[in-house]
Design an enzyme around this catalytic site. Structure first.
Site, PDB file in Angstrom:
ATOM      1  CB  THR A 177       8.185   2.716   3.010  1.00  0.00           C
ATOM      2  OG1 THR A 177       8.822   0.885   1.986  1.00  0.00           O
ATOM      3  CG2 THR A 177       8.734   3.250   3.210  1.00  0.00           C
ATOM      4  CE  LYS A 212      11.604   0.827   1.002  1.00  0.00           C
ATOM      5  NZ  LYS A 212      12.503  -0.036  -0.126  1.00  0.00           N
ATOM      6  CE  LYS A 236       5.724   5.867   1.081  1.00  0.00           C
ATOM      7  NZ  LYS A 236       5.730   4.911   1.026  1.00  0.00           N
ATOM      8  CG  LEU A 288      -1.385  -1.322   1.273  1.00  0.00           C
ATOM      9  CD1 LEU A 288      -2.337  -1.301   3.359  1.00  0.00           C
ATOM     10  CD2 LEU A 288      -2.816  -1.052   0.715  1.00  0.00           C
ATOM     11  N   PRO A 289       0.469   2.699  -0.722  1.00  0.00           N
ATOM     12  CG  PRO A 289      -1.225   3.837  -1.076  1.00  0.00           C
ATOM     13  CD  PRO A 289      -0.923   2.480  -0.667  1.00  0.00           C
TER      14      PRO A 289
HETATM   15  P1  NAD Z   1       1.161   2.253  -6.238  1.00  0.00           P
HETATM   16  O1  NAD Z   1       0.327   3.179  -6.116  1.00  0.00           O
HETATM   17  O2  NAD Z   1       1.888   1.489  -7.319  1.00  0.00           O
HETATM   18  O3  NAD Z   1       0.221   1.369  -5.167  1.00  0.00           O
HETATM   19  C1  NAD Z   1      -0.396   0.915  -4.388  1.00  0.00           C
HETATM   20  C2  NAD Z   1      -1.643   0.223  -5.022  1.00  0.00           C
HETATM   21  O4  NAD Z   1      -1.970   0.201  -3.224  1.00  0.00           O
HETATM   22  C3  NAD Z   1      -2.070   0.740  -5.816  1.00  0.00           C
HETATM   23  O5  NAD Z   1      -2.626  -0.343  -7.409  1.00  0.00           O
HETATM   24  C4  NAD Z   1      -3.546   1.499  -5.503  1.00  0.00           C
HETATM   25  O6  NAD Z   1      -4.865   1.301  -5.610  1.00  0.00           O
HETATM   26  C5  NAD Z   1      -3.882   0.483  -3.977  1.00  0.00           C
HETATM   27  N1  NAD Z   1      -4.933   1.049  -2.351  1.00  0.00           N
HETATM   28  C6  NAD Z   1      -4.706   2.584  -2.579  1.00  0.00           C
HETATM   29  N2  NAD Z   1      -5.376   2.168  -1.594  1.00  0.00           N
HETATM   30  C7  NAD Z   1      -6.181   0.933  -1.308  1.00  0.00           C
HETATM   31  C8  NAD Z   1      -6.931   1.006  -0.557  1.00  0.00           C
HETATM   32  N3  NAD Z   1      -7.409   1.135   0.379  1.00  0.00           N
HETATM   33  N4  NAD Z   1      -7.225  -0.757  -0.307  1.00  0.00           N
HETATM   34  C9  NAD Z   1      -6.786  -1.350  -1.327  1.00  0.00           C
HETATM   35  N5  NAD Z   1      -5.875  -0.621  -2.622  1.00  0.00           N
HETATM   36  C10 NAD Z   1      -5.529   0.569  -2.566  1.00  0.00           C
HETATM   37  O7  NAD Z   1       2.585   2.172  -5.630  1.00  0.00           O
HETATM   38  P2  NAD Z   1       3.729   1.345  -5.529  1.00  0.00           P
HETATM   39  O8  NAD Z   1       5.048   2.219  -6.176  1.00  0.00           O
HETATM   40  O9  NAD Z   1       3.367   0.017  -5.614  1.00  0.00           O
HETATM   41  O10 NAD Z   1       4.618   0.592  -3.645  1.00  0.00           O
HETATM   42  C11 NAD Z   1       3.664   0.677  -3.086  1.00  0.00           C
HETATM   43  C12 NAD Z   1       4.958   0.329  -1.541  1.00  0.00           C
HETATM   44  O11 NAD Z   1       5.711  -0.271  -1.852  1.00  0.00           O
HETATM   45  C13 NAD Z   1       4.235   1.991  -1.180  1.00  0.00           C
HETATM   46  O12 NAD Z   1       4.804   2.390   0.248  1.00  0.00           O
HETATM   47  C14 NAD Z   1       5.940   1.942  -1.426  1.00  0.00           C
HETATM   48  O13 NAD Z   1       7.204   2.902  -0.959  1.00  0.00           O
HETATM   49  C15 NAD Z   1       6.378   0.434  -1.768  1.00  0.00           C
HETATM   50  N6  NAD Z   1       8.015   0.522  -2.439  1.00  0.00           N
HETATM   51  C16 NAD Z   1       7.938   0.700  -3.758  1.00  0.00           C
HETATM   52  C17 NAD Z   1       8.627   0.532  -4.589  1.00  0.00           C
HETATM   53  C18 NAD Z   1       8.365   1.111  -5.905  1.00  0.00           C
HETATM   54  O14 NAD Z   1       9.932   0.967  -6.884  1.00  0.00           O
HETATM   55  N7  NAD Z   1       8.186   1.169  -6.592  1.00  0.00           N
HETATM   56  C19 NAD Z   1      10.013  -0.173  -4.127  1.00  0.00           C
HETATM   57  C20 NAD Z   1      10.044  -0.325  -3.019  1.00  0.00           C
HETATM   58  C21 NAD Z   1       8.588   0.050  -1.870  1.00  0.00           C
END
Ligand code: NAD
Length: 313
Positions: A97, A173, A242, A67-68
């Site tokens: 994260t 992290k 964030k 989740l974001p």
């Molecule tokens: P993203 O925004 O692509 O994915 C998050 C998903 O969660 C989205 O599809 C969104 O619609 C969904 N979401 C939001 N609110 C929701 C709810 N209430 N119920 C269900 N689903 C919901 O973000 P991401 O890049 O995939 O990142 C996800 C997490 O992983 C974050 O915490 C980010 O910091 C971490 N992260 C990301 C990366 C990267 O390279 N993208 C790497 C490591 C860690």
């Protein structure tokens, strides 16, 4: 039932992680608020799509979250239609994260309600998620970790146990992402200066990558998403803000001075105030390009933009 996994948040990271589990033979029970994120899974054999976290909790022995932001974790875990609203008590493993405070808060609330909880943030980006090569950092009950480690190895080549305290993996992290965020803006600064000095970006990267300045930005982000001009590494710029803010918050909670992070967090904040929040994190380089009046592209000799003082005409 044991081979059924819940997955909430199938976005940039969650989507490919869930696909790996499906390819490995796990049945998936998924939930995302964004129809576009769910679409690739719809109609696939072995996938059930649910309308709420509560429904996911009712159908699986383990629920993974990607989740974001911290507020989303609160809503998914503890909201009206959240996991805790279910009668069932699956184990919850949070791959997001969200920082130490949120992990502790949710671990305590879910623990009090009878859930097992591990915080397990990941590193390695979208390509790592696709290839199953993520680093996974886990904290929480060691017995729970031992039970679910085999599942985590499907998404991560390197699965680390950080400690028994919920939130310790988040702290690790955040330390990683503070370095990653610093490397990217420091590299943007260095590359902008090199370009302005007339050094072709491709030459500069070749040199850096066999020299002491090499880092994750010179080795991966610049070659893949900056000098190509694609700016599509796969991580939203506002999510990096964030992460560095969560690092600052943690350092403040622990009473540790953060001179470098204070400067770095401001660069990312400027990125967001300049309208780049919904862009890929590599767009932060465009700030430096603007300030220096150069473009950092592979095709460029040191390309001067129209804004370059003294180079017009
Ligand atoms: P993203 O925004 O692509 O994915 C998050 C998903 O969660 C989205 O599809 C969104 O619609 C969904 N979401 C939001 N609110 C929701 C709810 N209430 N119920 C269900 N689903 C919901 O973000 P991401 O890049 O995939 O990142 C996800 C997490 O992983 C974050 O915490 C980010 O910091 C971490 N992260 C990301 C990366 C990267 O390279 N993208 C790497 C490591 C860690």
């Amino acid at each position: 039932m044991a081979d059924r996994v819940g997955f909430i948040g199938v976005g940039r990271m969650g989507g490919p992680m869930a696909r790996r589990l499906l390819a490995r033979g796990y049945e998936l029970v998924i939930r995302d608020v964004d129809d576009a994120a769910v679409l690739p899974f719809k109609g696939q054999a072995g996938v059930m799509v649910c309308g709420s976290p509560r429904e996911v909790a009712a159908r699986t022995p383990v629920v993974l979250l990607s989740l974001p932001v911290p507020a989303t974790l609160d809503e998914v875990a503890l909201g009206a239609e959240g996991l805790a609203a279910a009668a069932e008590r699956p184990v919850v493993i949070d791959l997001s994260t969200v920082g130490v405070r949120a992990a502790r808060r949710v671990a305590a609330a879910l623990g009090a309600a009878g859930f097992g909880y591990l915080d397990a943030p990941v590193s390695g980006g979208v390509s790592g998620a696709e290839k199953g090569t993520l680093a996974v950092m886990v904290s929480g009950d060691p017995t729970l970790f031992a039970t679910w480690k085999p599942l985590l190895t499907v998404i991560g080549k390197n699965v680390f146990y950080v400690g028994a305290e919920p939130g310790q993996a988040q702290a690790m992290k955040l330390a990683n992402n503070m370095l990653s965020a610093t490397a990217l803006v420091a590299t943007a600064e260095a590359m902008a200066v090199a370009a302005k000095a007339g050094i072709p970006p491709a030459v500069a990267l070749d040199i850096l990558n066999v020299s002491s300045g090499r880092n994750s930005a010179t080795q991966e982000k610049f070659p893949r998403a900056v000098v190509t001009g694609t700016f599509d590494f796969g991580f939203l710029l506002k999510l990096m803000l964030k992460d560095v803010k969560l690092f600052e918050e943690l350092a403040e909670d622990l009473g540790v001075p953060t001179i470098v992070a204070a400067a770095v967090v401001n660069v990312w904040r400027i990125g967001v105030t300049q309208g780049l929040g919904a862009r890929d994190l590599t767009a932060i380089v465009q700030l430096y390009e603007r300030w220096a009046g150069v473009q950092i592209r592979a095709s460029a000799s040191a390309t001067a933009t129209d804004e370059t003082p003294g180079r017009e005409g």
